[in-house]
Scaffold this motif. Structure first.
Motif, short mmCIF file in Angstrom:
data_model
loop_
_atom_site.label_atom_id
_atom_site.label_comp_id
_atom_site.label_asym_id
_atom_site.label_seq_id
_atom_site.Cartn_x
_atom_site.Cartn_y
_atom_site.Cartn_z
N ASP A 413 1.34 -1.46 0.29
CA ASP A 413 -0.38 0.28 -0.13
C ASP A 413 0.97 1.13 0.09
O ASP A 413 1.49 1.59 1.11
CB ASP A 413 -0.67 0.09 1.29
N ARG A 414 1.59 2.08 -1.05
CA ARG A 414 2.30 2.95 -1.63
C ARG A 414 1.31 4.45 -0.83
O ARG A 414 2.69 4.81 0.17
CB ARG A 414 2.29 3.02 -2.59
N THR A 415 0.10 4.14 -0.66
CA THR A 415 -0.53 5.52 -0.10
C THR A 415 -0.43 5.80 1.36
O THR A 415 0.69 6.60 2.18
CB THR A 415 -2.06 5.64 -1.03
N LEU A 416 -0.33 4.68 1.79
CA LEU A 416 -0.08 4.75 3.51
C LEU A 416 1.37 4.18 3.90
O LEU A 416 1.95 5.36 4.27
CB LEU A 416 -0.28 3.04 3.90
N LEU A 417 1.82 4.60 2.91
CA LEU A 417 3.30 3.90 3.00
C LEU A 417 3.89 5.31 3.31
O LEU A 417 4.76 6.03 4.09
CB LEU A 417 4.48 2.89 2.58
N ARG A 418 3.65 5.69 2.06
CA ARG A 418 4.03 7.58 2.02
C ARG A 418 3.61 8.22 2.85
O ARG A 418 4.56 8.79 3.75
CB ARG A 418 4.05 8.06 0.74
N LYS A 419 2.66 7.94 3.31
CA LYS A 419 1.50 8.62 5.23
C LYS A 419 2.21 8.07 5.94
O LYS A 419 3.57 9.33 6.85
CB LYS A 419 0.39 8.51 5.47
N ARG A 420 3.12 7.05 5.94
CA ARG A 420 3.98 6.87 7.37
C ARG A 420 5.10 7.37 7.41
O ARG A 420 5.91 8.10 8.12
CB ARG A 420 4.27 5.58 7.21
N VAL A 421 5.94 7.47 6.90
CA VAL A 421 6.59 7.94 5.77
C VAL A 421 6.79 9.98 6.20
O VAL A 421 7.87 10.61 7.03
CB VAL A 421 8.02 7.56 4.87
N ARG A 422 6.33 10.31 5.73
CA ARG A 422 5.99 11.55 6.31
C ARG A 422 5.92 12.18 7.21
O ARG A 422 5.74 12.74 7.91
CB ARG A 422 4.79 12.70 5.04
N GLU A 423 4.79 10.88 8.20
CA GLU A 423 4.49 11.27 9.75
C GLU A 423 5.57 11.36 10.52
O GLU A 423 6.47 11.20 11.03
CB GLU A 423 4.21 9.98 10.24
N LEU A 424 6.73 10.19 9.47
CA LEU A 424 8.50 9.60 10.37
C LEU A 424 8.73 11.54 10.70
O LEU A 424 9.44 11.61 11.34
CB LEU A 424 9.12 8.69 9.69
N LEU A 425 8.72 11.70 9.39
CA LEU A 425 9.40 13.22 9.05
C LEU A 425 9.53 13.55 9.82
O LEU A 425 10.54 14.80 10.37
CB LEU A 425 9.73 13.49 7.46
N THR A 429 11.74 16.06 12.43
CA THR A 429 11.82 17.63 12.59
C THR A 429 11.66 18.40 13.54
O THR A 429 13.06 19.25 14.66
CB THR A 429 10.22 18.29 11.34
N GLY A 430 11.00 17.79 15.01
CA GLY A 430 10.77 17.84 16.23
C GLY A 430 12.01 18.11 16.84
O GLY A 430 12.95 18.98 17.93
#
Length: 433
Positions: A413-425, A429-430
């Motif tokens: 599920d590439r959409t979900l995977l990209r979402k998880r990577v964005r959340e991690l980034l 950032t913090g």
């Protein structure tokens, strides 16, 4: 590792073969007694001991017939040829060990018989080849499901025995049956398309039922046509008495006079007479093995020991102990000491204190308490235990989350995977501020 289970073409230990082993041991004991007959004061029984040893040699060879394919005419002839050959060897060398000249004189005769019988066996083997084929019997039995450890068949139908030569090697089942198999990444469930074949030595048949001759004919044709779905090298087997060869399921077995070679996924062993050379821990083909294969498509499940493979038209799953590998096109999921998820543009690896996530041009890696982030043409370094643990946990979470969909054949599920990577980034950032 991959498997293909065509038929059980290897040694089957029945009471007859166990008796053959006992007779072989008794023959060895008698041979020792014969060698020391004078100190044992048995010299007057010299000839009778020789007769007994020769008789046991022939009995052992005849009882060993059909260990792989069942009893055939050529197999019996080859057994007599082997018995004659070993008798000729015994009588020939017995001359220097105190054997009577009269018995020694039969050495040439015994050898001549072994040659003639071997030639006859080779000629008759041509006729036996016709019977050494898979064939569905015109008999039917009730089928009410079966359990094979972590593999189960639930449902009802009719089971038709399948023979290879004269030996039953499995059943073709016609009915409403569901297969389930437990794996480290979840339960595999599939409603099997009838007819399907179960290659096993287990008796899974119930009471006798009425057979459908038309079904038997169609299934025999499907067994031949089904070979087009084979994705692995065909298993081969040859049994010519003094020469035995088996190849398949990751196992290779070759036996010649005085030489035996066993090659398995866990090691190799070579025996030359009494000498034995071993590398690794070679294993024989487990007796408790099973293959379930649909005859109208490419689905197949094979279990050999602790190794399991599921092959479908869309994906394959291989399990060996706690190691699991899923493949579908260019998508590969591996679970074990190191957990990884790979595709053409995606890579997630975590294990042994390291983690790496790559999707497109974004790469996040963690090792030895440090984190490296490359995204948008920029690279950032973090020496922070909290950030390190965050990347490790997220990488493992991503793989586990994706594995649930993979085992159902849904792919990454590439959409979900990209979402998880964005959340991690965003969370990392913090740590940069």
């Amino acid at each position: 590792m991959s498997f293909y289970w065509n038929h059980r073409a290897f040694a089957h230990e029945s009471p007859r073969f166990k008796l053959a082993g006992y007779l072989k041991a008794i023959a060895a004991v008698l041979l020792i007694i014969w060698l020391f007959r004078d100190p044992l004061r048995l010299g007057k029984y010299n000839d009778w001991l020789v007769y007994s040893i020769v008789a046991l040699l022939f009995a052992f060879e005849l009882l060993s017939v059909g260990r792989w394919f069942g009893v055939t005419v050529s197999g019996v002839i080859f057994a007599l040829a082997k018995g004659s050959f070993w008798t000729s060897v015994f009588l020939f060398f017995g001359r220097w060990l105190g054997m009577s000249e009269e018995l020694h004189g039969y050495a040439g005769t015994a050898f001549a018989y072994s040659v003639v019988l071997a030639i006859a066996g080779l000629l008759l083997a041509k006729f036996d080849e016709k019977s050494l084929d898979l064939k569905v019997e015109r008999k039917a039995y009730e089928f009410n499901g079966a359990e094979f450890g972590n593999i189960g068949l639930e449902g009802t139908g009719k089971a038709y025995p399948v023979k290879f030569g004269r030996k039953r090697v499995g059943y073709v089942v016609d009915g409403n049956v569901t297969l389930h198999a437990e794996t480290p990444i979840g339960r595999i469930t599939r409603k099997l398309l009838s007819p399907f074949v179960v290659w096993t030595e287990r008796d899974i048949a119930g009471r006798k039922a009425s057979a459908d001759p038309a079904f038997v004919e169609r299934t025999n044709e499907l067994l031949k046509v089904g070979k087009i779905y084979r994705k692995d090298k065909k298993g081969n087997a040859v049994d010519l008495g003094i020469i035995k060869v088996y190849e398949g399921e990751g196992f290779e077995y070759v036996r010649l006079p005085f030489i035996e070679v066993i090659e398995s996924p866990t090691g190799e062993e070579v025996r030359i007479g009494p000498l034995r050379f071993r590398e690794g821990t070679p294993e024989t083909i487990p007796k408790e093995a099973i293959t379930v294969r649909e005859l109208r498509n490419g689905f197949q499940l094979t279990k050999v020991g602790d190794r399991l493979m599921v092959q479908t038209e869309e994906y394959s799953i291989e399990v060996e102990g706690e190691r699991v590998t899923y493949r579908s096109g260019d998508e590969v999921l591996s679970l074990g000491e190191t957990v990884s998820l790979r595709s053409s543009d995606i890579s997630v690896v975590v294990g042994r204190g390291r983690a790496k996530i790559r999707i497109g041009d974004a790469v996040i890696s963690a090792r030895e308490g440090s984190v490296r982030i490359r995204a948008g043409g920029k690279t950032h370094y973090l020496k922070n235990p909290g950030a390190y643990r965050l990347v490790m946990d997220k990488a493992r979470e991503i793989v586990e989350e994706q594995s649930a969909g993979l085992i159902e054949g849904l792919g990454i599920d590439r959409t979900l995977l990209r979402k998880r990577v964005r959340e991690l980034l965003d969370e990392l950032t913090g740590y940069l501020e």
